[in-house]
Design an enzyme around this catalytic site. Sequence first.
Site, PDB file in Angstrom:
ATOM      1  N   LYS A  13      -0.488  -3.523   2.222  1.00 18.22           N
ATOM      2  CA  LYS A  13       0.960  -3.743   1.989  1.00 18.22           C
ATOM      3  C   LYS A  13       1.779  -3.269   3.194  1.00 18.22           C
ATOM      4  O   LYS A  13       2.652  -3.975   3.682  1.00 18.22           O
ATOM      5  CB  LYS A  13       1.445  -2.991   0.726  1.00 18.22           C
ATOM      6  CG  LYS A  13       0.735  -3.389  -0.552  1.00 18.22           C
ATOM      7  CD  LYS A  13       1.288  -2.663  -1.751  1.00 18.22           C
ATOM      8  CE  LYS A  13       1.096  -1.155  -1.745  1.00 18.22           C
ATOM      9  NZ  LYS A  13      -0.300  -0.704  -1.798  1.00 18.22           N
ATOM     10  N   ARG A  88       6.315   0.317  -9.307  1.00 22.21           N
ATOM     11  CA  ARG A  88       4.912   0.614  -9.609  1.00 22.21           C
ATOM     12  C   ARG A  88       4.684   0.822 -11.096  1.00 22.21           C
ATOM     13  O   ARG A  88       3.555   1.068 -11.512  1.00 22.21           O
ATOM     14  CB  ARG A  88       4.513   1.905  -8.890  1.00 22.21           C
ATOM     15  CG  ARG A  88       3.694   1.703  -7.649  1.00 22.21           C
ATOM     16  CD  ARG A  88       3.567   3.055  -7.000  1.00 22.21           C
ATOM     17  NE  ARG A  88       2.338   3.225  -6.311  1.00 22.21           N
ATOM     18  CZ  ARG A  88       2.229   3.170  -4.982  1.00 22.21           C
ATOM     19  NH1 ARG A  88       3.267   2.897  -4.244  1.00 22.21           N
ATOM     20  NH2 ARG A  88       1.077   3.401  -4.403  1.00 22.21           N
ATOM     21  N   ARG A 127      -8.385   4.656   7.453  1.00 24.10           N
ATOM     22  CA  ARG A 127      -7.016   4.519   7.973  1.00 24.10           C
ATOM     23  C   ARG A 127      -6.602   5.754   8.778  1.00 24.10           C
ATOM     24  O   ARG A 127      -6.874   6.887   8.406  1.00 24.10           O
ATOM     25  CB  ARG A 127      -6.021   4.345   6.823  1.00 24.10           C
ATOM     26  CG  ARG A 127      -4.572   4.443   7.323  1.00 24.10           C
ATOM     27  CD  ARG A 127      -3.542   4.107   6.296  1.00 24.10           C
ATOM     28  NE  ARG A 127      -3.824   4.676   4.998  1.00 24.10           N
ATOM     29  CZ  ARG A 127      -3.324   4.206   3.874  1.00 24.10           C
ATOM     30  NH1 ARG A 127      -2.535   3.170   3.899  1.00 24.10           N
ATOM     31  NH2 ARG A 127      -3.626   4.779   2.731  1.00 24.10           N
ATOM     32  N   ARG A 155      -3.921  10.642   6.347  1.00 17.69           N
ATOM     33  CA  ARG A 155      -3.080  11.048   5.217  1.00 17.69           C
ATOM     34  C   ARG A 155      -3.828  11.973   4.272  1.00 17.69           C
ATOM     35  O   ARG A 155      -5.023  11.796   4.044  1.00 17.69           O
ATOM     36  CB  ARG A 155      -2.627   9.797   4.459  1.00 17.69           C
ATOM     37  CG  ARG A 155      -1.284   9.293   4.926  1.00 17.69           C
ATOM     38  CD  ARG A 155      -0.921   7.956   4.376  1.00 17.69           C
ATOM     39  NE  ARG A 155      -1.094   7.804   2.941  1.00 17.69           N
ATOM     40  CZ  ARG A 155      -0.783   6.691   2.280  1.00 17.69           C
ATOM     41  NH1 ARG A 155      -0.278   5.654   2.933  1.00 17.69           N
ATOM     42  NH2 ARG A 155      -0.973   6.604   0.976  1.00 17.69           N
ATOM     43  N   ARG A 166      -6.147   7.064  -7.476  1.00 13.35           N
ATOM     44  CA  ARG A 166      -5.063   6.132  -7.134  1.00 13.35           C
ATOM     45  C   ARG A 166      -5.381   4.729  -7.658  1.00 13.35           C
ATOM     46  O   ARG A 166      -4.494   4.020  -8.126  1.00 13.35           O
ATOM     47  CB  ARG A 166      -4.847   6.106  -5.612  1.00 13.35           C
ATOM     48  CG  ARG A 166      -4.075   7.325  -5.119  1.00 13.35           C
ATOM     49  CD  ARG A 166      -4.221   7.544  -3.637  1.00 13.35           C
ATOM     50  NE  ARG A 166      -3.611   6.515  -2.824  1.00 13.35           N
ATOM     51  CZ  ARG A 166      -3.820   6.382  -1.516  1.00 13.35           C
ATOM     52  NH1 ARG A 166      -4.612   7.230  -0.884  1.00 13.35           N
ATOM     53  NH2 ARG A 166      -3.242   5.426  -0.841  1.00 13.35           N
TER      54      ARG A 166
HETATM   55  P1  AP5 Z   1      -2.278  -0.334   4.707  1.00 11.93           P
HETATM   56  O1  AP5 Z   1      -1.472  -1.455   5.239  1.00 11.93           O
HETATM   57  O2  AP5 Z   1      -1.911   1.054   5.131  1.00 11.93           O
HETATM   58  O3  AP5 Z   1      -2.385  -0.462   3.116  1.00 11.93           O
HETATM   59  P2  AP5 Z   1      -1.339  -0.140   1.963  1.00 11.93           P
HETATM   60  O4  AP5 Z   1      -1.503  -1.169   0.909  1.00 11.93           O
HETATM   61  O5  AP5 Z   1       0.040   0.050   2.526  1.00 11.93           O
HETATM   62  O6  AP5 Z   1      -1.950   1.219   1.475  1.00 11.93           O
HETATM   63  P3  AP5 Z   1      -1.287   2.558   0.960  1.00 11.93           P
HETATM   64  O7  AP5 Z   1      -2.432   3.513   0.767  1.00 11.93           O
HETATM   65  O8  AP5 Z   1      -0.175   2.998   1.853  1.00 11.93           O
HETATM   66  O9  AP5 Z   1      -0.761   2.139  -0.392  1.00 11.93           O
HETATM   67  P4  AP5 Z   1      -0.428   3.069  -1.539  1.00 11.93           P
HETATM   68  O10 AP5 Z   1       0.269   2.132  -2.422  1.00 11.93           O
HETATM   69  O11 AP5 Z   1      -1.533   3.811  -2.156  1.00 11.93           O
HETATM   70  O12 AP5 Z   1       0.389   4.237  -0.814  1.00 11.93           O
HETATM   71  P5  AP5 Z   1       1.915   4.601  -0.802  1.00 11.93           P
HETATM   72  O13 AP5 Z   1       2.226   5.203   0.487  1.00 11.93           O
HETATM   73  O14 AP5 Z   1       2.753   3.488  -1.310  1.00 11.93           O
HETATM   74  O15 AP5 Z   1      -3.816  -0.613   5.090  1.00 11.93           O
HETATM   75  C1  AP5 Z   1      -4.822   0.308   4.743  1.00 11.93           C
HETATM   76  C2  AP5 Z   1      -5.896   0.331   5.869  1.00 11.93           C
HETATM   77  O16 AP5 Z   1      -6.534  -0.946   5.949  1.00 11.93           O
HETATM   78  C3  AP5 Z   1      -5.296   0.580   7.288  1.00 11.93           C
HETATM   79  O17 AP5 Z   1      -6.177   1.389   8.024  1.00 11.93           O
HETATM   80  C4  AP5 Z   1      -5.178  -0.827   7.904  1.00 11.93           C
HETATM   81  O18 AP5 Z   1      -5.283  -0.784   9.315  1.00 11.93           O
HETATM   82  C5  AP5 Z   1      -6.364  -1.529   7.252  1.00 11.93           C
HETATM   83  N1  AP5 Z   1      -6.107  -2.958   7.041  1.00 11.93           N
HETATM   84  C6  AP5 Z   1      -4.948  -3.541   6.624  1.00 11.93           C
HETATM   85  N2  AP5 Z   1      -5.107  -4.866   6.524  1.00 11.93           N
HETATM   86  C7  AP5 Z   1      -6.411  -5.128   6.886  1.00 11.93           C
HETATM   87  C8  AP5 Z   1      -7.195  -6.322   6.963  1.00 11.93           C
HETATM   88  N3  AP5 Z   1      -6.669  -7.517   6.673  1.00 11.93           N
HETATM   89  N4  AP5 Z   1      -8.499  -6.207   7.343  1.00 11.93           N
HETATM   90  C9  AP5 Z   1      -9.039  -4.974   7.642  1.00 11.93           C
HETATM   91  N5  AP5 Z   1      -8.345  -3.825   7.586  1.00 11.93           N
HETATM   92  C10 AP5 Z   1      -7.047  -3.905   7.192  1.00 11.93           C
HETATM   93  O19 AP5 Z   1       1.966   5.719  -1.943  1.00 11.93           O
HETATM   94  C11 AP5 Z   1       1.377   6.978  -1.772  1.00 11.93           C
HETATM   95  C12 AP5 Z   1       1.731   7.856  -2.959  1.00 11.93           C
HETATM   96  O20 AP5 Z   1       3.172   8.034  -3.029  1.00 11.93           O
HETATM   97  C13 AP5 Z   1       1.342   7.309  -4.338  1.00 11.93           C
HETATM   98  O21 AP5 Z   1       0.014   7.607  -4.670  1.00 11.93           O
HETATM   99  C14 AP5 Z   1       2.358   8.025  -5.236  1.00 11.93           C
HETATM  100  O22 AP5 Z   1       1.978   9.366  -5.464  1.00 11.93           O
HETATM  101  C15 AP5 Z   1       3.624   8.046  -4.373  1.00 11.93           C
HETATM  102  N6  AP5 Z   1       4.447   6.849  -4.605  1.00 11.93           N
HETATM  103  C16 AP5 Z   1       4.752   5.879  -3.699  1.00 11.93           C
HETATM  104  N7  AP5 Z   1       5.519   4.933  -4.266  1.00 11.93           N
HETATM  105  C17 AP5 Z   1       5.708   5.311  -5.552  1.00 11.93           C
HETATM  106  C18 AP5 Z   1       6.387   4.718  -6.652  1.00 11.93           C
HETATM  107  N8  AP5 Z   1       7.014   3.534  -6.550  1.00 11.93           N
HETATM  108  N9  AP5 Z   1       6.380   5.393  -7.825  1.00 11.93           N
HETATM  109  C19 AP5 Z   1       5.767   6.577  -7.953  1.00 11.93           C
HETATM  110  N10 AP5 Z   1       5.078   7.172  -6.964  1.00 11.93           N
HETATM  111  C20 AP5 Z   1       5.044   6.549  -5.765  1.00 11.93           C
END
Ligand code: AP5
Length: 207
Positions: A13, A88, A127, A155, A166
């Site tokens: 994402k 979410r 990552r 992270r 997660r």
């Molecule tokens: P990346 O693009 O970083 O993936 P992502 O989907 O953004 O992953 P996140 O882990 O950031 O998502 P998340 O939803 O768990 O975390 P968030 O920060 O929102 O890609 C991942 C890896 O793959 C990278 O190394 C990239 O280079 C590689 N990659 C990408 N595309 C590729 C491809 N096509 N081929 C190969 N490799 C590829 O949330 C973190 C925490 O915050 C949550 O757990 C929660 O505690 C809190 N939080 C955030 N939002 C909320 C909410 N709305 N409500 C409540 N709590 C929340």
Amino acid sequence: MNIILLGPPGVGKGTQAKLLQEKLNIPQISTGDLFRAAIKNQTELGKKAKEYMDKGNLVPDEITNDLVKLRIQESDCKNGFILDGYPRTINQAETLEKNLESLGKKIDLVVSLELDDSLIVERITGRRTSKKTGKIYHIKYNPPIDEKEEDLEQRADDTEEVVVNRLKVYHSQTSPLIEFYNLKNLTKTVNAEGNVEDILNSILKLV
Ligand code: AP5
């Protein structure tokens, strides 16, 4: 255009949102990034969010909803935004709808990125993020040219055991949103396996 990028942790994402932000000239709003910035700045919000994030649980809806409500009213969002990692939960989606309605806005497209859980763990544990630029890398799929120059960090919630929780949280609390938006004819599914450019082009076709 107001877009939601939906999908499990590590599906890509953030990678896609950053590219879309440049192509479409509208900001990426990542609740995860907003919380991580608050943690870095040691704010009250950051301290609260960290308790939940370190375990892979969701930060409570009321905290998250208020944060996004304020962010979408900022001037750079006037022509649209890309929500990355929000909503979410059903409560967050309903609150977002109400908040947008009061601003005379609505969601135009929900992109649901899909990837098998077995590939998620590899993406997340590999990552690394640049401390200097915030750019996202992967040690195998997208390594930086100069590792030292980028000053990479991992992270705190990217360990295998936290990822398992997660994913559990995603399947129980977030994946019902696919159907929630499907009933409103907004959900479009994109296969997130394959290279970053091809996935970006699939999303751009929907836009
Ligand atoms: P990346 O693009 O970083 O993936 P992502 O989907 O953004 O992953 P996140 O882990 O950031 O998502 P998340 O939803 O768990 O975390 P968030 O920060 O929102 O890609 C991942 C890896 O793959 C990278 O190394 C990239 O280079 C590689 N990659 C990408 N595309 C590729 C491809 N096509 N081929 C190969 N490799 C590829 O949330 C973190 C925490 O915050 C949550 O757990 C929660 O505690 C809190 N939080 C955030 N939002 C909320 C909410 N709305 N409500 C409540 N709590 C929340």
